[in-house]
Design a protein around this motif. Structure first.
Motif, short mmCIF file in Angstrom:
data_model
loop_
_atom_site.label_atom_id
_atom_site.label_comp_id
_atom_site.label_asym_id
_atom_site.label_seq_id
_atom_site.Cartn_x
_atom_site.Cartn_y
_atom_site.Cartn_z
N LEU A 51 0.77 -1.25 0.00
CA LEU A 51 0.00 0.00 0.00
C LEU A 51 0.80 1.30 0.00
O LEU A 51 0.37 2.27 -0.63
N PRO A 52 1.94 1.40 0.68
CA PRO A 52 2.67 2.67 0.62
C PRO A 52 3.05 3.04 -0.81
O PRO A 52 3.39 2.18 -1.62
N GLY A 53 2.94 4.31 -1.12
CA GLY A 53 3.28 4.77 -2.45
C GLY A 53 2.11 4.75 -3.42
O GLY A 53 2.25 5.12 -4.57
N ARG A 54 0.95 4.33 -2.94
CA ARG A 54 -0.22 4.27 -3.80
C ARG A 54 -1.03 5.56 -3.77
O ARG A 54 -2.03 5.68 -4.46
N GLY A 55 -0.62 6.51 -2.94
CA GLY A 55 -1.32 7.79 -2.89
C GLY A 55 -2.69 7.72 -2.23
O GLY A 55 -3.57 8.49 -2.59
N LEU A 56 -2.86 6.81 -1.28
CA LEU A 56 -4.14 6.68 -0.61
C LEU A 56 -4.42 7.89 0.27
O LEU A 56 -3.52 8.44 0.89
N LYS A 57 -5.67 8.29 0.32
CA LYS A 57 -6.07 9.41 1.18
C LYS A 57 -6.06 8.95 2.63
O LYS A 57 -6.21 7.77 2.93
N VAL A 58 -5.90 9.90 3.53
CA VAL A 58 -5.82 9.62 4.96
C VAL A 58 -7.06 8.86 5.43
O VAL A 58 -6.96 7.91 6.21
#
Length: 80
Positions: A51-58
């Protein structure tokens, strides 16, 4: 620790490596406590790696953390 990499320390290779390493190491003790605990911890390892680096919102990261916490609670209640 994974949420820290997905929110506060975004882009840090050191934190990413630490997060994946931490979650990888956590699988073995969880499995020794109860084999059923290995499943959610393996999912956490996968989450930390992918998941890191996928630009997920908080908000999405927070919702995933809640779901993962509930999954662990359900596993603990079922296993013990």
């Amino acid at each position: 620790m994974a949420h820290r990499v997905m929110i506060r320390e975004r882009g840090s290779r050191a934190y990413y490596g630490g997060s994946v390493g931490y979650h990888g190491v956590a699988v073995a003790p969880a499995a020794l406590l109860n084999p059923w605990l290995a499943a959610p911890f393996a999912v956490y390892l996968l989450r930390a790696a992918v998941l890191p680096g996928r630009g997920l919102k908080v908000g999405v990261v927070g919702a995933l953390e809640v779901l993962c916490s509930l999954a662990l609670l359900g596993t603990v209640l079922a296993a013990f």
